[in-house]
Design an enzyme around this catalytic site. Sequence first.
Site, PDB file in Angstrom:
ATOM      1  CE1 TYR A 224      13.671 121.616  13.013  1.00  0.00           C
ATOM      2  CE2 TYR A 224      12.467 122.013  15.050  1.00  0.00           C
ATOM      3  CZ  TYR A 224      12.598 122.172  13.686  1.00  0.00           C
ATOM      4  OH  TYR A 224      11.640 122.867  12.988  1.00  0.00           O
TER       5      TYR A 224
ATOM      6  CD  GLU B  96       9.449 125.154  13.662  1.00  0.00           C
ATOM      7  OE1 GLU B  96       9.748 124.502  14.679  1.00  0.00           O
ATOM      8  OE2 GLU B  96       9.810 124.830  12.515  1.00  0.00           O
TER       9      GLU B  96
HETATM   10  C1  HEM Z   1      15.905 120.889   9.575  1.00  0.00           C
HETATM   11  C2  HEM Z   1      14.898 120.062   9.843  1.00  0.00           C
HETATM   12  C3  HEM Z   1      13.607 119.987   9.074  1.00  0.00           C
HETATM   13  C4  HEM Z   1      13.332 120.315   7.778  1.00  0.00           C
HETATM   14  C5  HEM Z   1      14.283 120.872   6.726  1.00  0.00           C
HETATM   15  C6  HEM Z   1      11.920 120.045   7.559  1.00  0.00           C
HETATM   16  C7  HEM Z   1      11.264 120.249   6.362  1.00  0.00           C
HETATM   17  C8  HEM Z   1       9.896 120.115   6.181  1.00  0.00           C
HETATM   18  C9  HEM Z   1       9.184 120.428   4.960  1.00  0.00           C
HETATM   19  C10 HEM Z   1       9.810 120.991   3.687  1.00  0.00           C
HETATM   20  C11 HEM Z   1       7.879 120.183   5.172  1.00  0.00           C
HETATM   21  C12 HEM Z   1       6.713 120.360   4.166  1.00  0.00           C
HETATM   22  C13 HEM Z   1       6.083 121.718   4.356  1.00  0.00           C
HETATM   23  C14 HEM Z   1       4.878 121.928   3.482  1.00  0.00           C
HETATM   24  O1  HEM Z   1       4.313 120.977   2.941  1.00  0.00           O
HETATM   25  O2  HEM Z   1       4.463 123.090   3.349  1.00  0.00           O
HETATM   26  C15 HEM Z   1       7.749 119.702   6.529  1.00  0.00           C
HETATM   27  C16 HEM Z   1       6.564 119.326   7.110  1.00  0.00           C
HETATM   28  C17 HEM Z   1       6.491 118.666   8.307  1.00  0.00           C
HETATM   29  N1  HEM Z   1       7.524 118.419   9.181  1.00  0.00           N
HETATM   30 FE1  HEM Z   1       9.444 119.043   8.960  1.00  0.00          FE
HETATM   31  N2  HEM Z   1      11.370 119.554   8.699  1.00  0.00           N
HETATM   32  C18 HEM Z   1      12.366 119.510   9.660  1.00  0.00           C
HETATM   33  C19 HEM Z   1      12.225 119.085  10.957  1.00  0.00           C
HETATM   34  C20 HEM Z   1      11.092 118.513  11.465  1.00  0.00           C
HETATM   35  C21 HEM Z   1      10.962 117.982  12.803  1.00  0.00           C
HETATM   36  C22 HEM Z   1      12.032 118.039  13.872  1.00  0.00           C
HETATM   37  C23 HEM Z   1       9.736 117.441  12.901  1.00  0.00           C
HETATM   38  C24 HEM Z   1       9.159 116.740  14.116  1.00  0.00           C
HETATM   39  C25 HEM Z   1       8.917 115.477  14.141  1.00  0.00           C
HETATM   40  C26 HEM Z   1       9.052 117.660  11.636  1.00  0.00           C
HETATM   41  C27 HEM Z   1       7.765 117.288  11.339  1.00  0.00           C
HETATM   42  C28 HEM Z   1       7.044 117.716  10.245  1.00  0.00           C
HETATM   43  C29 HEM Z   1       5.618 117.481  10.066  1.00  0.00           C
HETATM   44  C30 HEM Z   1       4.711 116.732  11.025  1.00  0.00           C
HETATM   45  C31 HEM Z   1       5.264 118.102   8.851  1.00  0.00           C
HETATM   46  C32 HEM Z   1       3.867 118.274   8.261  1.00  0.00           C
HETATM   47  C33 HEM Z   1       3.342 117.122   7.589  1.00  0.00           C
HETATM   48  C34 HEM Z   1       1.995 117.437   6.985  1.00  0.00           C
HETATM   49  O3  HEM Z   1       1.658 118.577   6.704  1.00  0.00           O
HETATM   50  O4  HEM Z   1       1.307 116.457   6.785  1.00  0.00           O
HETATM   51  N3  HEM Z   1       9.918 118.313  10.798  1.00  0.00           N
HETATM   52  N4  HEM Z   1       8.977 119.683   7.132  1.00  0.00           N
END
Ligand code: HEM
Length: 146
Positions: free
Chosen positions: A102, A144
């Site tokens: 994060y 998480e």
């Molecule tokens: C406040 C911070 C963050 C927000 C608001 C956020 C938001 C999101 C959202 C909306 C999704 C899509 C969920 C879905 O499709 O159901 C997502 C997926 C994802 N996020 Fe985050 N995220 C955050 C932080 C992070 C961090 C720190 C990482 C680490 C590198 C990360 C890695 C990922 C990955 C790998 C996916 C999934 C991609 C996939 O399904 O192919 N995110 N995130």
Amino acid sequence: MSAPTLSPRSAEVVRSTLPVVEDSIDDITAIFYRTLLDQHPALVGTMFSADRLADGTQQRALASAIASCAALLVADEDADPRELLAPVARRHRAVEVQPAQYDVVHEHLFAAIVEVLGDAVTPEVAAAWDEVYRAMAGALIELERS
Ligand code: HEM
């Protein structure tokens, strides 16, 4: 854990800057992913799907999560963004997002905000949006972990 909230002053600043952030959110998330993945190329394929990045699905998902969470936090001080973030936390858990990541996301996201919005990002605006990010990250990390 209690629902994350913003200080009254930050809520006011976020409320007044939300329209300009919403207008630029697609540019911000595009730059964010470009710089994040430039510096951490190993995240593509291992965590982020190259297909979802290529067609913009990932960028739109982040943009929409930030905009709707900020809007919720300023609309109602009793609102609980955890409901909105629960599906995101489930996805994060599946790909094993780590709490320390994060900070990495924070660094690149705020650099992208400054690149797009320039002088509009006064120290007060930066601090208020920082609170939004901290609220979202804190709620996600908590969800998480559970
Ligand atoms: C406040 C911070 C963050 C927000 C608001 C956020 C938001 C999101 C959202 C909306 C999704 C899509 C969920 C879905 O499709 O159901 C997502 C997926 C994802 N996020 Fe985050 N995220 C955050 C932080 C992070 C961090 C720190 C990482 C680490 C590198 C990360 C890695 C990922 C990955 C790998 C996916 C999934 C991609 C996939 O399904 O192919 N995110 N995130």
